[in-house]
Structures are given as C-alpha cells and as structure tokens.
Design a protein around this motif. Structure first.
Motif, PDB file in Angstrom:
ATOM      1  N   MET A   1      13.080  56.079  71.038  1.00 13.91           N
ATOM      2  CA  MET A   1      12.664  55.177  72.086  1.00 13.91           C
ATOM      3  C   MET A   1      13.500  53.910  72.008  1.00 13.91           C
ATOM      4  O   MET A   1      13.548  53.247  70.983  1.00 13.91           O
ATOM      5  CB  MET A   1      11.181  54.850  71.895  1.00 13.91           C
ATOM      6  CG  MET A   1      10.653  53.863  72.885  1.00 13.91           C
ATOM      7  SD  MET A   1       8.895  53.647  72.631  1.00 13.91           S
ATOM      8  CE  MET A   1       8.804  51.893  72.543  1.00 13.91           C
ATOM      9  N   LYS A   2      14.172  53.599  73.041  1.00 17.17           N
ATOM     10  CA  LYS A   2      14.968  52.380  73.080  1.00 17.17           C
ATOM     11  C   LYS A   2      14.075  51.248  73.557  1.00 17.17           C
ATOM     12  O   LYS A   2      13.499  51.310  74.630  1.00 17.17           O
ATOM     13  CB  LYS A   2      16.144  52.552  74.025  1.00 17.17           C
ATOM     14  CG  LYS A   2      16.983  51.304  74.134  1.00 17.17           C
ATOM     15  CD  LYS A   2      18.420  51.664  74.271  1.00 17.17           C
ATOM     16  CE  LYS A   2      19.229  50.450  74.655  1.00 17.17           C
ATOM     17  NZ  LYS A   2      19.558  49.595  73.604  1.00 17.17           N
ATOM     18  N   SER A   3      13.966  50.235  72.736  1.00 16.18           N
ATOM     19  CA  SER A   3      13.108  49.111  73.105  1.00 16.18           C
ATOM     20  C   SER A   3      13.958  47.865  73.231  1.00 16.18           C
ATOM     21  O   SER A   3      15.027  47.761  72.655  1.00 16.18           O
ATOM     22  CB  SER A   3      12.033  48.899  72.062  1.00 16.18           C
ATOM     23  OG  SER A   3      12.637  48.492  70.872  1.00 16.18           O
ATOM     24  N   LYS A   4      13.452  46.932  73.956  1.00 15.73           N
ATOM     25  CA  LYS A   4      14.159  45.684  74.133  1.00 15.73           C
ATOM     26  C   LYS A   4      13.490  44.622  73.271  1.00 15.73           C
ATOM     27  O   LYS A   4      12.280  44.461  73.311  1.00 15.73           O
ATOM     28  CB  LYS A   4      14.127  45.272  75.601  1.00 15.73           C
ATOM     29  CG  LYS A   4      14.976  44.092  75.906  1.00 15.73           C
ATOM     30  CD  LYS A   4      15.111  43.887  77.379  1.00 15.73           C
ATOM     31  CE  LYS A   4      16.036  42.706  77.606  1.00 15.73           C
ATOM     32  NZ  LYS A   4      16.207  42.409  78.997  1.00 15.73           N
ATOM     33  N   ILE A   5      14.295  43.942  72.512  1.00 19.17           N
ATOM     34  CA  ILE A   5      13.782  42.855  71.683  1.00 19.17           C
ATOM     35  C   ILE A   5      13.872  41.574  72.494  1.00 19.17           C
ATOM     36  O   ILE A   5      14.925  41.226  73.011  1.00 19.17           O
ATOM     37  CB  ILE A   5      14.587  42.737  70.374  1.00 19.17           C
ATOM     38  CG1 ILE A   5      14.378  43.977  69.528  1.00 19.17           C
ATOM     39  CG2 ILE A   5      14.177  41.500  69.617  1.00 19.17           C
ATOM     40  CD1 ILE A   5      15.155  43.993  68.254  1.00 19.17           C
ATOM     41  N   VAL A   6      12.751  40.882  72.585  1.00 25.45           N
ATOM     42  CA  VAL A   6      12.680  39.650  73.360  1.00 25.45           C
ATOM     43  C   VAL A   6      12.271  38.524  72.417  1.00 25.45           C
ATOM     44  O   VAL A   6      11.321  38.661  71.648  1.00 25.45           O
ATOM     45  CB  VAL A   6      11.642  39.774  74.501  1.00 25.45           C
ATOM     46  CG1 VAL A   6      11.537  38.490  75.278  1.00 25.45           C
ATOM     47  CG2 VAL A   6      11.989  40.937  75.403  1.00 25.45           C
ATOM     48  N   ARG A  66      21.702  39.229  60.124  1.00 24.95           N
ATOM     49  CA  ARG A  66      21.185  40.220  59.177  1.00 24.95           C
ATOM     50  C   ARG A  66      19.762  40.634  59.562  1.00 24.95           C
ATOM     51  O   ARG A  66      19.438  41.814  59.582  1.00 24.95           O
ATOM     52  CB  ARG A  66      21.147  39.656  57.762  1.00 24.95           C
ATOM     53  CG  ARG A  66      22.426  39.731  57.024  1.00 24.95           C
ATOM     54  CD  ARG A  66      22.223  39.219  55.623  1.00 24.95           C
ATOM     55  NE  ARG A  66      23.342  39.589  54.785  1.00 24.95           N
ATOM     56  CZ  ARG A  66      23.375  39.396  53.487  1.00 24.95           C
ATOM     57  NH1 ARG A  66      22.362  38.825  52.869  1.00 24.95           N
ATOM     58  NH2 ARG A  66      24.423  39.753  52.788  1.00 24.95           N
ATOM     59  N   LEU A  67      18.925  39.656  59.863  1.00 24.88           N
ATOM     60  CA  LEU A  67      17.538  39.944  60.216  1.00 24.88           C
ATOM     61  C   LEU A  67      17.450  40.769  61.500  1.00 24.88           C
ATOM     62  O   LEU A  67      16.670  41.720  61.584  1.00 24.88           O
ATOM     63  CB  LEU A  67      16.746  38.640  60.366  1.00 24.88           C
ATOM     64  CG  LEU A  67      16.427  37.915  59.067  1.00 24.88           C
ATOM     65  CD1 LEU A  67      15.861  36.530  59.362  1.00 24.88           C
ATOM     66  CD2 LEU A  67      15.453  38.723  58.235  1.00 24.88           C
ATOM     67  N   GLU A  73      17.097  48.461  62.924  1.00 23.54           N
ATOM     68  CA  GLU A  73      16.981  49.672  62.117  1.00 23.54           C
ATOM     69  C   GLU A  73      15.520  50.037  61.896  1.00 23.54           C
ATOM     70  O   GLU A  73      15.164  51.217  61.871  1.00 23.54           O
ATOM     71  CB  GLU A  73      17.685  49.491  60.773  1.00 23.54           C
ATOM     72  CG  GLU A  73      19.187  49.483  60.882  1.00 23.54           C
ATOM     73  CD  GLU A  73      19.873  49.391  59.528  1.00 23.54           C
ATOM     74  OE1 GLU A  73      19.312  49.925  58.546  1.00 23.54           O
ATOM     75  OE2 GLU A  73      20.952  48.796  59.472  1.00 23.54           O
ATOM     76  N   ALA A  74      14.663  49.037  61.748  1.00 21.60           N
ATOM     77  CA  ALA A  74      13.236  49.294  61.537  1.00 21.60           C
ATOM     78  C   ALA A  74      12.611  49.935  62.766  1.00 21.60           C
ATOM     79  O   ALA A  74      11.745  50.807  62.650  1.00 21.60           O
ATOM     80  CB  ALA A  74      12.519  47.994  61.192  1.00 21.60           C
ATOM     81  N   ILE A 101      19.109  45.562  49.592  1.00 19.72           N
ATOM     82  CA  ILE A 101      17.917  45.105  48.870  1.00 19.72           C
ATOM     83  C   ILE A 101      16.983  44.353  49.823  1.00 19.72           C
ATOM     84  O   ILE A 101      15.765  44.570  49.821  1.00 19.72           O
ATOM     85  CB  ILE A 101      18.327  44.198  47.681  1.00 19.72           C
ATOM     86  CG1 ILE A 101      19.171  44.986  46.682  1.00 19.72           C
ATOM     87  CG2 ILE A 101      17.103  43.604  47.006  1.00 19.72           C
ATOM     88  CD1 ILE A 101      19.843  44.135  45.632  1.00 19.72           C
ATOM     89  N   ILE A 102      17.556  43.496  50.636  1.00 17.73           N
ATOM     90  CA  ILE A 102      16.768  42.736  51.603  1.00 17.73           C
ATOM     91  C   ILE A 102      16.099  43.690  52.589  1.00 17.73           C
ATOM     92  O   ILE A 102      14.916  43.544  52.918  1.00 17.73           O
ATOM     93  CB  ILE A 102      17.656  41.716  52.343  1.00 17.73           C
ATOM     94  CG1 ILE A 102      18.201  40.678  51.360  1.00 17.73           C
ATOM     95  CG2 ILE A 102      16.888  41.028  53.460  1.00 17.73           C
ATOM     96  CD1 ILE A 102      19.298  39.804  51.919  1.00 17.73           C
ATOM     97  N   LYS A 103      16.853  44.687  53.040  1.00 18.18           N
ATOM     98  CA  LYS A 103      16.335  45.664  54.009  1.00 18.18           C
ATOM     99  C   LYS A 103      15.138  46.418  53.437  1.00 18.18           C
ATOM    100  O   LYS A 103      14.121  46.588  54.105  1.00 18.18           O
ATOM    101  CB  LYS A 103      17.441  46.637  54.394  1.00 18.18           C
ATOM    102  CG  LYS A 103      17.052  47.660  55.412  1.00 18.18           C
ATOM    103  CD  LYS A 103      18.263  48.492  55.776  1.00 18.18           C
ATOM    104  CE  LYS A 103      17.905  49.941  55.757  1.00 18.18           C
ATOM    105  NZ  LYS A 103      19.006  50.824  56.043  1.00 18.18           N
ATOM    106  N   ASP A 104      15.225  46.864  52.192  1.00 18.21           N
ATOM    107  CA  ASP A 104      14.126  47.596  51.565  1.00 18.21           C
ATOM    108  C   ASP A 104      12.862  46.752  51.468  1.00 18.21           C
ATOM    109  O   ASP A 104      11.763  47.230  51.772  1.00 18.21           O
ATOM    110  CB  ASP A 104      14.529  48.089  50.171  1.00 18.21           C
ATOM    111  CG  ASP A 104      15.575  49.186  50.227  1.00 18.21           C
ATOM    112  OD1 ASP A 104      15.694  49.835  51.290  1.00 18.21           O
ATOM    113  OD2 ASP A 104      16.265  49.390  49.214  1.00 18.21           O
TER     114      ASP A 104
END
Length: 114
Positions: A1-6, A66-67, A73-74, A101-104
């Motif tokens: 599902m492609k979602s848009k981040i707002v 990075r965030l 990815e999440a 590490i940050i991602k995990d």
C-alpha cells in the motif's frame, strides 16, 4: 500500500500531540495520539531536530533525512497505526550511531504503539 506522509502544519496540532502519549529511547522521543480532522489514508508525522541540541543545519537535515527514510521502510515492513498522528523529536545521539542500529530501535518502539 503506497501511503502519503503528511507533515503536521498547525501549531495547535503540535501542542495537542505534546500532551498525548509518548515513548522514548536513546535516539528519539516519539509523541503519538489521535487528532481531530485527520485523514486516515495518510500518515501525519513530523520530524524535529532542535537547533539548541544540533547546531549545524547540515547535521539537523541529516538526522531528519534518516528519520524520514526509516519511517518509509517501517510503512513497507511493519504496520503503523494510521489513526494516530506522530511527532518525532531527535536526540543528538543519532549523529554518532549507525543507521541499522537506529532503525532497529525505532522499529521496536513503533511496534509497541499498536
């Protein structure tokens, strides 16, 4: 599902989210909660890197990039609650650690929110 981040745009939204639930680790503080007048098909999320903590604009932008990448990815890999709005406040420790590490650690926090 492609979602848009707002991104959150209203000052009221930021203030309301700061009063809601939060979770924290050594890299970020994550505020989350439901907001009124929100479209459930889009993910409302904003990233903040405080100028007092991270002086250089280049470093602040790196942290936010990075965030943003981790959240993209999440969305693909784990289920994120689209009924909530999120406010991610970065800490200075994000600069000194590896991306994986940050991602995990962020994935673990996001999974707890459900």
């Amino acid at each position: 599902m492609k979602s848009k981040i707002v991104a959150l745009s209203k000052n009221e939204d930021f203030k309301n989210l700061l009063k809601k639930k939060k979770t924290s680790n050594k890299y970020i503080t994550l505020f989350f909660g439901p907001l009124e007048d929100k479209d459930n098909k889009k993910l409302n999320i904003s990233f903040v890197a405080k100028k007092k903590m991270i002086r250089s604009a280049v470093k602040r932008n790196k942290v936010k990039r990075r965030l943003r990448n981790i959240i993209n990815e999440a969305i693909k890999n784990i289920s994120i609650n689209f009924n909530y709005s999120y406010l991610v406040i970065a800490k200075i420790t994000m600069l000194n650690n590896e991306y994986a590490i940050i991602k995990d650690t962020l994935f673990k926090d996001i999974k707890k929110i459900k």
